[in-house]
Design a protein around this motif. Structure first.
Motif, PDB file in Angstrom:
ATOM      1  N   LEU A 260      49.917 115.003 108.185  1.00  0.00           N
ATOM      2  CA  LEU A 260      50.246 116.351 108.674  1.00  0.00           C
ATOM      3  C   LEU A 260      51.566 116.336 109.450  1.00  0.00           C
ATOM      4  CD1 LEU A 260      46.655 117.441 109.719  1.00  0.00           C
ATOM      5  CD2 LEU A 260      48.109 118.710 108.124  1.00  0.00           C
ATOM      6  N   VAL A 261      51.751 115.326 110.294  1.00  0.00           N
ATOM      7  CA  VAL A 261      53.006 115.234 111.064  1.00  0.00           C
ATOM      8  C   VAL A 261      54.186 115.024 110.102  1.00  0.00           C
ATOM      9  CG1 VAL A 261      54.290 113.894 112.783  1.00  0.00           C
ATOM     10  CG2 VAL A 261      51.876 114.425 113.171  1.00  0.00           C
ATOM     11  N   GLU A 262      53.989 114.193 109.093  1.00  0.00           N
ATOM     12  CA  GLU A 262      55.072 113.965 108.122  1.00  0.00           C
ATOM     13  C   GLU A 262      55.446 115.267 107.413  1.00  0.00           C
ATOM     14  OE1 GLU A 262      54.161 109.238 107.259  1.00  0.00           O
ATOM     15  OE2 GLU A 262      53.539 110.714 105.774  1.00  0.00           O
ATOM     16  N   LYS A 263      54.450 116.086 107.128  1.00  0.00           N
ATOM     17  CA  LYS A 263      54.725 117.378 106.474  1.00  0.00           C
ATOM     18  C   LYS A 263      55.531 118.291 107.407  1.00  0.00           C
ATOM     19  CE  LYS A 263      53.820 119.192 103.006  1.00  0.00           C
ATOM     20  NZ  LYS A 263      54.789 119.335 101.863  1.00  0.00           N
ATOM     21  N   ILE A 264      55.161 118.286 108.685  1.00  0.00           N
ATOM     22  CA  ILE A 264      55.898 119.119 109.650  1.00  0.00           C
ATOM     23  C   ILE A 264      57.337 118.603 109.804  1.00  0.00           C
ATOM     24  CG2 ILE A 264      56.002 119.823 112.098  1.00  0.00           C
ATOM     25  CD1 ILE A 264      53.780 121.278 110.578  1.00  0.00           C
ATOM     26  N   ILE A 265      57.511 117.287 109.818  1.00  0.00           N
ATOM     27  CA  ILE A 265      58.866 116.710 109.885  1.00  0.00           C
ATOM     28  C   ILE A 265      59.676 117.137 108.647  1.00  0.00           C
ATOM     29  CG2 ILE A 265      60.171 114.539 109.762  1.00  0.00           C
ATOM     30  CD1 ILE A 265      57.906 113.265 111.474  1.00  0.00           C
ATOM     31  N   GLU A 266      59.040 117.063 107.487  1.00  0.00           N
ATOM     32  CA  GLU A 266      59.713 117.442 106.235  1.00  0.00           C
ATOM     33  C   GLU A 266      60.151 118.917 106.288  1.00  0.00           C
ATOM     34  OE1 GLU A 266      57.259 116.369 102.776  1.00  0.00           O
ATOM     35  OE2 GLU A 266      57.897 118.288 101.922  1.00  0.00           O
ATOM     36  N   GLU A 267      59.279 119.782 106.795  1.00  0.00           N
ATOM     37  CA  GLU A 267      59.608 121.205 106.901  1.00  0.00           C
ATOM     38  C   GLU A 267      60.722 121.442 107.921  1.00  0.00           C
ATOM     39  OE1 GLU A 267      58.341 124.367 105.416  1.00  0.00           O
ATOM     40  OE2 GLU A 267      58.261 122.713 104.006  1.00  0.00           O
ATOM     41  N   THR A 268      60.669 120.696 109.021  1.00  0.00           N
ATOM     42  CA  THR A 268      61.709 120.828 110.053  1.00  0.00           C
ATOM     43  C   THR A 268      63.057 120.465 109.440  1.00  0.00           C
ATOM     44  OG1 THR A 268      60.071 120.159 111.695  1.00  0.00           O
ATOM     45  CG2 THR A 268      62.361 120.080 112.390  1.00  0.00           C
ATOM     46  N   LYS A 269      63.046 119.387 108.666  1.00  0.00           N
ATOM     47  CA  LYS A 269      64.277 118.955 107.999  1.00  0.00           C
ATOM     48  C   LYS A 269      64.712 119.995 106.963  1.00  0.00           C
ATOM     49  CE  LYS A 269      66.394 115.056 105.801  1.00  0.00           C
ATOM     50  NZ  LYS A 269      66.376 114.590 104.419  1.00  0.00           N
ATOM     51  N   ARG A 270      63.758 120.514 106.217  1.00  0.00           N
ATOM     52  CA  ARG A 270      64.076 121.474 105.158  1.00  0.00           C
ATOM     53  C   ARG A 270      64.771 122.721 105.715  1.00  0.00           C
ATOM     54  NH1 ARG A 270      62.361 125.938 102.917  1.00  0.00           N
ATOM     55  NH2 ARG A 270      60.619 126.204 104.343  1.00  0.00           N
ATOM     56  N   VAL A 271      64.314 123.199 106.883  1.00  0.00           N
ATOM     57  CA  VAL A 271      64.949 124.405 107.430  1.00  0.00           C
ATOM     58  C   VAL A 271      66.229 124.087 108.197  1.00  0.00           C
ATOM     59  CG1 VAL A 271      62.796 125.740 107.498  1.00  0.00           C
ATOM     60  CG2 VAL A 271      63.521 124.510 109.556  1.00  0.00           C
ATOM     61  N   GLY A 272      66.518 122.794 108.389  1.00  0.00           N
ATOM     62  CA  GLY A 272      67.799 122.408 108.986  1.00  0.00           C
ATOM     63  C   GLY A 272      67.779 122.291 110.495  1.00  0.00           C
TER      64      GLY A 272
END
Ligand SMILES: CC(C)(COP(=O)(O)OP(=O)(O)OC[C@H]1O[C@@H](n2cnc3c(N)ncnc32)[C@H](O)[C@@H]1OP(=O)(O)O)[C@@H](O)C(=O)NCCC(=O)NCCS
Length: 157
Positions: free
Chosen positions: A86-98
């Protein structure tokens, strides 16, 4: 088999129950069904055989700051790697939005260290971090540890 996916409105009742088990113990902030529904786009769930066994939300605080919120895993399913997914997914989303900086206010320091976060000084956090604390019973005695993940510094596969 665990699937990390975006939440749907049909998940709201399960999310409400799961989060409130921990909010009743003062571990995470409570969420209403209305708040879960209104923020459904920023909520992720861990789904095992169509059962919601974990969740995490991404709150955007500013153009360069995001926070992971409402991270919980069903008590019977902990230590199986679901929290980290779940944390990895949130990190991925944080990165995706810049956004470069992702924070967590937590008691789970060792868990977040394993996810790549570092302890930081709470007092240096901008005011925006505290805007939701106004509703918290621990407002003036907050003992949560502030942790940060710098997206830019990390190498992603
Ligand atoms: C904290 C929480 C989300 C962890 O979820 P989890 O699914 O058990 O975590 P994982 O299995 O993905 O653990 C990842 C790693 O952290 C370790 N870990 C997990 N919980 C830990 C803890 N409480 N203390 C120390 N290490 C921990 C695991 O052993 C694992 O280590 P490894 O990679 O060396 O094997 C879960 O215990 C929970 O929901 N707790 C109650 C709510 C809460 O505190 N939420 C956080 C609010 S910010």
């Amino acid at each position: 088999m665990v699937e990390i996916r975006r939440a749907k409105i049909a998940d709201v009742d399960s999310l409400f129950e799961l989060i409130n088990i921990y909010s009743n113990k003062g571990i995470v902030l409570p969420r209403t069904k209305k708040s879960l529904s209104q923020n459904i786009f920023s909520i992720f769930v861990a789904d095992v055989d169509h059962r919601v066994v974990g969740t995490a939300s991404l709150a955007i605080l500013d153009k360069d700051l995001a926070e992971i919120r409402s991270l919980v895993v069903d008590d019977s399913m902990t230590k199986l790697g679901i929290g980290k997914l779940l944390v990895e997914k949130i990190i991925e989303e944080t990165k995706r939005v810049g956004i470069d900086k992702l924070i967590s206010l937590t008691y789970q320091v060792d868990f977040f260290k394993k996810c790549g976060f570092e302890v930081t000084v709470k007092d240096t956090m901008p005011q925006k971090v505290w805007q939701d604390c106004i509703n918290c019973p621990k407002l003036h005695n907050c003992d949560e540890i502030a942790m940060v993940y710098h997206v830019k510094d990390k190498i992603f596969a």
